[in-house]
Design a protein around this motif. Structure first.
Motif, PDB file in Angstrom:
ATOM      1  N   UNK A   1     -12.929 -18.035  43.414  1.00 59.56           N
ATOM      2  CA  UNK A   1     -13.184 -17.387  42.127  1.00 59.56           C
ATOM      3  C   UNK A   1     -12.468 -16.037  42.063  1.00 59.56           C
ATOM      4  N   UNK A   2     -12.541 -15.278  43.153  1.00 57.97           N
ATOM      5  CA  UNK A   2     -11.861 -13.971  43.177  1.00 57.97           C
ATOM      6  C   UNK A   2     -10.348 -14.156  43.083  1.00 57.97           C
ATOM      7  N   UNK A   3      -9.836 -15.159  43.761  1.00 61.17           N
ATOM      8  CA  UNK A   3      -8.397 -15.417  43.698  1.00 61.17           C
ATOM      9  C   UNK A   3      -7.978 -15.777  42.277  1.00 61.17           C
ATOM     10  N   UNK A   4      -8.748 -16.679  41.662  1.00 60.99           N
ATOM     11  CA  UNK A   4      -8.422 -17.086  40.298  1.00 60.99           C
ATOM     12  C   UNK A   4      -8.514 -15.901  39.345  1.00 60.99           C
ATOM     13  N   UNK A   5      -9.488 -15.031  39.544  1.00 62.10           N
ATOM     14  CA  UNK A   5      -9.627 -13.834  38.694  1.00 62.10           C
ATOM     15  C   UNK A   5      -8.424 -12.913  38.867  1.00 62.10           C
TER      16      UNK A   5
ATOM     17  N   UNK B   1      -3.388 -10.799  36.767  1.00 60.95           N
ATOM     18  CA  UNK B   1      -1.949 -10.566  36.895  1.00 60.95           C
ATOM     19  C   UNK B   1      -1.203 -11.165  35.713  1.00 60.95           C
ATOM     20  N   UNK B   2      -1.613 -12.368  35.274  1.00 60.13           N
ATOM     21  CA  UNK B   2      -0.968 -12.989  34.109  1.00 60.13           C
ATOM     22  C   UNK B   2      -1.232 -12.178  32.843  1.00 60.13           C
TER      23      UNK B   2
ATOM     24  N   UNK C   1       6.189  -9.524  29.378  1.00 62.51           N
ATOM     25  CA  UNK C   1       7.019 -10.303  30.295  1.00 62.51           C
ATOM     26  C   UNK C   1       6.799 -11.785  30.132  1.00 62.51           C
ATOM     27  N   UNK C   2       7.387 -12.586  31.000  1.00 64.55           N
ATOM     28  CA  UNK C   2       7.247 -14.044  30.919  1.00 64.55           C
ATOM     29  C   UNK C   2       5.814 -14.465  31.211  1.00 64.55           C
ATOM     30  N   UNK C   3       5.410 -15.510  30.564  1.00 59.43           N
ATOM     31  CA  UNK C   3       4.041 -16.027  30.781  1.00 59.43           C
ATOM     32  C   UNK C   3       4.150 -17.431  31.338  1.00 59.43           C
ATOM     33  N   UNK C   4       3.033 -17.870  31.893  1.00 60.34           N
ATOM     34  CA  UNK C   4       3.002 -19.221  32.487  1.00 60.34           C
ATOM     35  C   UNK C   4       2.714 -20.266  31.446  1.00 60.34           C
ATOM     36  N   UNK C   5       2.431 -19.874  30.211  1.00 59.23           N
ATOM     37  CA  UNK C   5       2.075 -20.837  29.140  1.00 59.23           C
ATOM     38  C   UNK C   5       3.211 -21.689  28.846  1.00 59.23           C
TER      39      UNK C   5
END
Length: 161
Positions: A139-143, A148-149, A157-161
């Motif tokens: 959960x902490x990693x995903x947060x 960061x995104x 900047x660039x997005x992962x979408x």
């Protein structure tokens, strides 16, 4: 940096799980010792019973010899009453020895069951603690990835979408 936190969480999880299994093994060893103590208690009770019977028979022989030396018939009157009373006491002692053996056996069996239960609980607790530690790290990693995104999008900047 987030990968380091995950590695620490996985190590913590592995340690928790290992401790749970170690506690289960220790509890099982203690339970087996309690069961071995049952056998020892049974043997001790059997020995006490045999010793009581031997003592009673020796006492009866001594009484019979004493009665014979004094010319008192061993199976009449007060001599018979004394022998009956001694027999009753011996039976009472044997019953007490057997009752104590049964109580000790029951206590040790309950102790063994409780130790095994506690061992299972410790193992389950270790597993659950490990899973929870890993889940918290995930959960902490995903947060942190989401943060960061979001920061990247805020900068344009660039997005992962």
């Amino acid at each position: 940096m987030p990968w380091f936190a995950i590695a620490v969480a996985v190590a913590s999880a592995a340690t928790s799980i290992h401790q749970g299994f170690a506690a289960k093994a220790a509890a099982e060893a203690e339970a087996q010792q309690a069961e071995a103590n049952i056998n020892a208690a049974n043997a001790a009770a059997a020995f006490d019973s045999l010793e009581r019977v031997k003592s009673w028979k020796q006492m009866l022989g001594s009484q019979a010899a004493l009665f014979a030396a004094r010319g008192v018939p061993a199976f009449t009157g007060s001599a018979l009453n004394i022998r009956k009373e001694e027999g009753r006491r011996a039976r009472s002692d044997l019953s007490r020895i057997e009752l104590n053996r049964l109580l000790k056996r029951g206590s040790l069996r309950t102790q063994a069951r409780m130790l095994r239960f506690e061992g299972r609980q410790a193992r389950l607790g270790g597993i659950l603690s490990g899973v929870a530690s890993t889940a918290r790290a995930g959960v902490k990693y995903q947060a942190s990835v989401d943060a960061a995104e979001a920061a990247e999008r805020a900068r344009g900047g660039p997005t992962a979408d």
